[in-house]
Scaffold this active site. Sequence first.
Site, mmCIF file in Angstrom:
data_model
loop_
_atom_site.group_PDB
_atom_site.id
_atom_site.type_symbol
_atom_site.label_atom_id
_atom_site.label_comp_id
_atom_site.label_asym_id
_atom_site.label_seq_id
_atom_site.Cartn_x
_atom_site.Cartn_y
_atom_site.Cartn_z
ATOM 1 N N ASP A 145 51.315 24.925 23.660
ATOM 2 C CA ASP A 145 51.143 24.777 25.108
ATOM 3 C C ASP A 145 52.436 25.086 25.864
ATOM 4 O O ASP A 145 53.461 25.404 25.271
ATOM 5 C CB ASP A 145 50.521 23.419 25.462
ATOM 6 N N LYS A 178 49.364 25.994 30.555
ATOM 7 C CA LYS A 178 49.367 26.328 31.980
ATOM 8 C C LYS A 178 50.753 26.828 32.366
ATOM 9 O O LYS A 178 51.749 26.154 32.143
ATOM 10 C CB LYS A 178 49.025 25.086 32.796
ATOM 11 N N MET A 191 54.787 13.699 35.270
ATOM 12 C CA MET A 191 54.041 14.552 36.205
ATOM 13 C C MET A 191 54.054 13.997 37.635
ATOM 14 O O MET A 191 53.044 14.047 38.327
ATOM 15 C CB MET A 191 52.577 14.694 35.732
#
Length: 269
Positions: free
Chosen positions: A48, A70, A184
Amino acid sequence: MKPLKDRLPPDAGQVGTVYLVGAGPGDPELLTLRGAQLLAEAEVVVYDALVHEEGLRLSHPHADLVFMGKRAGCKSPTQPEINERLIALGRSGKMVVRLKGGDPFVFGRGGEEVTALSAAGIPCVVIPGVTAGVAVPASLGIPVTHRGTAGSVAFVTGHPGKGLPDPVAWGKVVHAVDTVVIYMGITRLRDIVAAMLDGGADPETPAAVIAHGTTGAQRHVIAPLAELAGAVERKAIPTPAIIVVGKVVAERETFTTLATVALPTGVLG
Ligand code: SAH
């Protein structure tokens, strides 16, 4: 230590096994020994966006390296797409490592991947990793707990899943635990700080934001809680970044020696 083949589940190699391996916070030297061993043997590595390419060098020279994460400016695969891909690779009978930043089960959606793989009958093994919420503060000399200063810590997400309510009671968590570590949280930093202060948090509470922890690109700011968002904006702190709120941030001076130890000589750029 027993050779790897003796430690694999008995059905490994028949229908393929997917190993969910925690890559650690950034520096590849903070990957576990078992993770490194599996990475060296895997036929396919699905990684990832948090996995530094330097870490992929530990993989077998003939392994297929598949990026599924992402990244800004690229179309990101959805979680069901990632699950489908892992299932297909597992069914192909290959040994697959799914390499995820930090620990697969800490805000890493590892649980969803295990659930999907198990439902499809694919053997799946989870290898924990060093999570950013502990290692990144440590790399700056901030212990998340410290006898006499912090006897409790909460790991929380600043980014509720799409369409989900915010799972964190910001006004309460600052009273319930001594240290709050937020993953995050940068894009919502102003709102998060405002909610903490509304809940009665001391505006002077020491706080830190650390980006790209344990790599050569590491950047940080330290400021009282009420001034944290402004300081982050002024210094244009990038992501990924960890936010730490609590008195332990002020302990940092004591532990700067440890911080040097935590950053090995071969740190990444
Ligand atoms: N499973 C990962 C977390 C995934 S969520 C783990 O256990 O560490 C992604 C968040 O992790 C980022 O938004 C950031 O808050 C944090 N993060 C991951 N790597 C980081 C790093 N090297 N430096 C700072 N924060 C990091």
